[in-house]
Write a protein that holds these residues in place. Structure first.
Motif, PDB file in Angstrom:
ATOM      1  N   PRO A 193      13.491  -5.842  12.374  1.00 43.75           N
ATOM      2  CA  PRO A 193      12.686  -7.041  12.081  1.00 43.75           C
ATOM      3  C   PRO A 193      11.339  -6.714  11.437  1.00 43.75           C
ATOM      4  CG  PRO A 193      13.625  -7.168  14.282  1.00 43.75           C
ATOM      5  CD  PRO A 193      13.870  -5.781  13.791  1.00 43.75           C
ATOM      6  N   GLU A 194      10.717  -5.610  11.852  1.00 41.30           N
ATOM      7  CA  GLU A 194       9.438  -5.215  11.265  1.00 41.30           C
ATOM      8  C   GLU A 194       9.594  -4.871   9.788  1.00 41.30           C
ATOM      9  OE1 GLU A 194       6.448  -5.211  12.607  1.00 41.30           O
ATOM     10  OE2 GLU A 194       7.110  -5.882  14.586  1.00 41.30           O
ATOM     11  N   MET A 195      10.630  -4.119   9.448  1.00 40.81           N
ATOM     12  CA  MET A 195      10.832  -3.739   8.047  1.00 40.81           C
ATOM     13  C   MET A 195      11.190  -4.953   7.190  1.00 40.81           C
ATOM     14  SD  MET A 195      12.616   0.049   7.998  1.00 40.81           S
ATOM     15  CE  MET A 195      13.780  -0.130   9.344  1.00 40.81           C
ATOM     16  N   ARG A 196      11.951  -5.875   7.741  1.00 40.97           N
ATOM     17  CA  ARG A 196      12.316  -7.067   6.961  1.00 40.97           C
ATOM     18  C   ARG A 196      11.084  -7.946   6.725  1.00 40.97           C
ATOM     19  NH1 ARG A 196      17.987  -9.703   8.354  1.00 40.97           N
ATOM     20  NH2 ARG A 196      17.720 -10.231   6.174  1.00 40.97           N
ATOM     21  N   ARG A 197      10.218  -8.075   7.727  1.00 41.25           N
ATOM     22  CA  ARG A 197       8.987  -8.858   7.542  1.00 41.25           C
ATOM     23  C   ARG A 197       8.080  -8.219   6.504  1.00 41.25           C
ATOM     24  NH1 ARG A 197       9.319 -10.190  13.171  1.00 41.25           N
ATOM     25  NH2 ARG A 197       8.293  -8.251  13.735  1.00 41.25           N
ATOM     26  N   ALA A 198       8.125  -6.890   6.404  1.00 38.49           N
ATOM     27  CA  ALA A 198       7.275  -6.179   5.449  1.00 38.49           C
ATOM     28  C   ALA A 198       7.864  -6.162   4.041  1.00 38.49           C
ATOM     29  CB  ALA A 198       7.034  -4.746   5.921  1.00 38.49           C
ATOM     30  N   GLY A 199       9.046  -6.733   3.833  1.00 35.33           N
ATOM     31  CA  GLY A 199       9.635  -6.812   2.499  1.00 35.33           C
ATOM     32  C   GLY A 199      10.408  -5.578   2.074  1.00 35.33           C
ATOM     33  N   TYR A 200      10.914  -4.799   3.043  1.00 35.04           N
ATOM     34  CA  TYR A 200      11.681  -3.590   2.700  1.00 35.04           C
ATOM     35  C   TYR A 200      13.036  -3.962   2.105  1.00 35.04           C
ATOM     36  CZ  TYR A 200       8.689  -0.004   4.758  1.00 35.04           C
ATOM     37  OH  TYR A 200       7.654   0.871   5.002  1.00 35.04           O
ATOM     38  N   SER A 201      13.525  -3.085   1.254  1.00 37.02           N
ATOM     39  CA  SER A 201      14.882  -3.237   0.738  1.00 37.02           C
ATOM     40  C   SER A 201      15.857  -3.235   1.905  1.00 37.02           C
ATOM     41  CB  SER A 201      15.217  -2.081  -0.209  1.00 37.02           C
ATOM     42  OG  SER A 201      16.608  -1.907  -0.340  1.00 37.02           O
TER      43      SER A 201
END
Length: 434
Positions: free
Chosen positions: A130-138
């Motif tokens: 969830p943290e990576m998705r919120r940060a806009g990660y591929s």
């Protein structure tokens, strides 16, 4: 039918049963007992199986397994997975791909508690994805990093796979744990290098996060300190000889229980759940080990393993050539078999050959587990991939497999390094006299 032909038939039947979805322990037990019944007699086969079962459950060394599993469940209840990820994110989150790097570090840290690939990817994935998705990660990079990072739980001690190998191969679990430390750390560094290079090449894959101040970093370290010290005590104690693996597991379990109480994260419901899950997993692995030893007894009695060893030796390729052939076979089997199934099938066939060639069985155990890890992330089995996909159903499964590809390249490079430099695994056991 000759004994060797019966052994071949047994191996083929085992593969068919596993492919049909039969439980590993059941498939191994049915083939092993059935084969012994044909070779000696049904009565003798049952007696032999009973003796094997008694000897396995009586082994002092096998007590390490439920203790480490209980330690992992208690540490998870105390919030260790989030602590490892948060601490790493505070230090590297501001760099390109920083949260993905933190995921690898979190998997390595939690892997030093859990000893399981699936448990590592599931627990760290719940926090990190969830943290990576919120940060806009591929999505491909985020899921690929987690699926690959989860495999660290299989190699970094305490590892359930290394415990099983040690029991089946009659090798020191302490030496196996010590031998796995450097390969486990270098594997994590290989994954981090992949993330760094990808995000340098295409920064949009892993956008940077705001830099955390030193106050936040120290706060994250303080939250992690108790669990981190416990990991160092347990693994370091085994490496320098303070504890046997079973004693270290007991120390770790008591320590994890104390941490849970100190953090006020442990109640009767949580403790009962941890003990129930520990007993379920331990029972499953005990059944697999018992059935695997029965199967190994059958294979040894047929002489099939010796025939396979003779065929491979006839290639006259030398120890390096033999190792390369075995690695290719393990990678192919890993496409279709669960890691424990692959290990229990191949150890009775490959280990005598390895020992006859003068290859260190401790090093071979690390190589086998390292190769087995790759099966957790490549199709069609790729269990880690499916676990990550279950955490984010909206991400296509093919995107997850696409994200795994660069990490598979790193895996193959790391296996090649382990073969080229055996000291990567043998240096610490020899240095510490483990």
């Amino acid at each position: 039918m000759t004994p060797e032909a019966l052994g071949l038939l047994g191996v083929v039947l085992l593969l068919v049963l596993l492919a049909a979805g039969v439980r590993i322990a059941v498939a191994l037990g049915v083939v092993g007992i059935g084969g012994l019944a044909v070779l000696i007699s049904p009565e003798a086969a049952l007696i032999k199986s009973g003796v094997v079962a008694f000897e396995v459950v009586s082994k002092y060394e096998l007590g390490v397994l439920p203790l480490f599993l209980l330690m992992a469940h208690l540490a998870f209840s105390a919030g260790a997975s989030r602590d490892f990820f948060d601490a790493a994110a505070k230090f590297v989150g501001h760099r390109p791909g920083g949260l993905a790097l933190a995921s690898i570090a979190g998997c390595a840290g939690f892997g030093a508690i859990s000893g399981s690939s699936l448990a590592t990817v599931a627990t760290i994935g719940l926090v990190a994805l969830p943290e990576m998705r919120r940060a806009g990660y591929s999505p491909a990079l985020a899921t690929g990093a987690l699926a690959a990072g989860g495999t660290l739980g299989v190699l970094i001690p305490p590892s359930a796979a290394l415990i099983v190998f040690g029991i089946l191969a009659e090798q020191s679990i302490g030496r196996l744990f010590t031998a796995a430390i450097i390969p486990g750390l270098t594997q994590a560094l290989f994954y981090m290098a992949v993330i760094y290079l990808l995000c340098k090449w295409r920064p949009a894959l892993g956008p940077v996060s705001p830099r955390a101040g030193w106050r936040e970093r120290f706060a994250a370290i303080r939250r992690l300190a108790d669990v981190g010290l416990l990991v160092i005590l347990v693994i370091g104690g085994i490496a320098v000889g303070w504890f046997s693996p079973t004693e270290a597991a007991a120390v770790g379990t008591v320590g994890a229980l104390g941490i849970g109480l100190w953090r006020r994260r442990l109640d009767w419901a949580t403790l009962k759940k941890a003990m129930r899950e520990t007993l379920e997993t331990s029972g499953m692995i005990y059944a697999i080990v018992i059935a695997a030893i029965v199967f190994s007894t059958f294979i040894a009695a047929t002489g099939f393993g010796e025939r396979v060893a003779g065929l491979i030796e006839s290639l006259d390729a030398g120890p390096l050539g033999v190792i390369l052939v075995l690695v290719v076979l393990l990678l192919v089997l890993g496409m279709f078999l669960d890691g424990l199934a692959m290990m229990t099938l191949t150890i009775p066939i490959f280990l005598p050959l390895v020992q006859e060639m003068g290859i260190d069985p401790i090093w071979f155990g690390i190589l086998m587990v390292r190769t087995m890890e790759i099966g957790f992330v490549h199709p069609p089995v790729g269990m880690n991939v499916y676990v990550v996909h279950s955490l984010a159903r909206d991400i296509p499964l093919m995107s997850v497999f696409k994200g795994i590809v660069p990490f598979l390249v790193a895996d193959l490079a790391h296996v090649a390094l382990l073969i080229a430099v055996p000291g990567l695994a043998l240096f610490l056991p020899e240095l510490l006299g483990a």
